[in-house]
Design a protein around this motif. Structure first.
Motif, PDB file in Angstrom:
ATOM      1  N   ILE A  66       0.860  -1.207   0.000  1.00  0.00           N
ATOM      2  CA  ILE A  66       0.000   0.000   0.000  1.00  0.00           C
ATOM      3  C   ILE A  66       0.889   1.248   0.000  1.00  0.00           C
ATOM      4  O   ILE A  66       0.650   2.205  -0.739  1.00  0.00           O
ATOM      5  CB  ILE A  66      -0.968  -0.016   1.212  1.00  0.00           C
ATOM      6  CG1 ILE A  66      -1.972  -1.165   1.075  1.00  0.00           C
ATOM      7  CG2 ILE A  66      -1.694   1.326   1.344  1.00  0.00           C
ATOM      8  CD1 ILE A  66      -2.754  -1.475   2.346  1.00  0.00           C
ATOM      9  N   ILE A  76      -7.232   1.880  -5.573  1.00  0.00           N
ATOM     10  CA  ILE A  76      -6.895   0.624  -4.890  1.00  0.00           C
ATOM     11  C   ILE A  76      -8.170  -0.165  -4.663  1.00  0.00           C
ATOM     12  O   ILE A  76      -9.151   0.377  -4.130  1.00  0.00           O
ATOM     13  CB  ILE A  76      -6.250   0.899  -3.514  1.00  0.00           C
ATOM     14  CG1 ILE A  76      -4.974   1.712  -3.693  1.00  0.00           C
ATOM     15  CG2 ILE A  76      -5.989  -0.383  -2.749  1.00  0.00           C
ATOM     16  CD1 ILE A  76      -4.242   1.985  -2.389  1.00  0.00           C
ATOM     17  N   LEU A  94      -3.695   2.923   4.288  1.00  0.00           N
ATOM     18  CA  LEU A  94      -4.653   3.364   3.262  1.00  0.00           C
ATOM     19  C   LEU A  94      -4.936   4.864   3.360  1.00  0.00           C
ATOM     20  O   LEU A  94      -5.285   5.498   2.362  1.00  0.00           O
ATOM     21  CB  LEU A  94      -5.966   2.575   3.372  1.00  0.00           C
ATOM     22  CG  LEU A  94      -5.890   1.116   2.893  1.00  0.00           C
ATOM     23  CD1 LEU A  94      -7.177   0.375   3.258  1.00  0.00           C
ATOM     24  CD2 LEU A  94      -5.650   1.036   1.382  1.00  0.00           C
TER      25      LEU A  94
END
Ligand code: CA2
Length: 152
Positions: A66, A76, A94
């Motif tokens: 990530i 994503i 994230l």
């Protein structure tokens, strides 16, 4: 030179999803992860996008991927599997990606299953969630990212 940040979607899969098709078909269906990857590749090619499809059983590896995707992708798609319900580390990673859509996907619908699956650490960061649609959820996630892309 082509800027891949405008054309690549990364699809991340969490622990045990490499076992799809082997056990619990009544919950997860008969498709293997490789079948799902092929479905995603077909959709990405229809949309003229590149696909980076990955799976890991390790939380730290998912976090690293990530981080490495920062600034490199159009969006994503993540099925973090069991880490959905436990991982503050994936949530924090994230958060880096506020400029692009994060789409949460689940083959089953965790909200209709055991209570320990009801909370998601990813949901607060997700622009969309597709759950209970089987492999089609991944396709819908790719379409969502394509529809919401900011054209350069
Ligand atoms: O429904 C989903 O996609 C899940 O993310 C799947 C996870 C589960 O922990 C989430 O609550 C919902 C589990 C993936 C395990 O997949 C297996 C597949 C076949 C055999 C064993 C595990």
């Amino acid at each position: 030179m082509k800027n891949t940040a405008h054309t690549t979607i990364i699809v991340l899969n969490g622990p045990n999803l490499n076992m799809l098709g082997v056990r619990e078909p009544e919950i997860y269906g008969h498709q293997t992860l490789s079948d799902i990857e092929n479905l995603c590749k077909d959709k990405a090619s229809q949309l003229d996008l590149s696909l980076d499809f990955r799976q890991s059983n390790h939380e730290g590896e998912l976090v690293t991927w990530i981080q490495q995707a920062y600034g490199q992708v159009l969006g994503i798609v993540i099925n973090a599997a069991a880490y959905t319900h436990t991982s503050v580390a994936i949530h924090d990673a994230l958060k880096l990606h506020q400029a692009v859509p994060v789409v949460e996907v689940h083959l089953s619908d965790p909200k209709t299953r055991e209570p320990f699956r009801h909370h998601s650490y990813i949901a607060p960061l997700a622009a969309a969630i597709y759950a209970g649609l089987g492999a089609q959820g991944y396709v819908k996630a790719l379409e969502f990212i394509d529809k919401n892309r900011k054209r350069p």
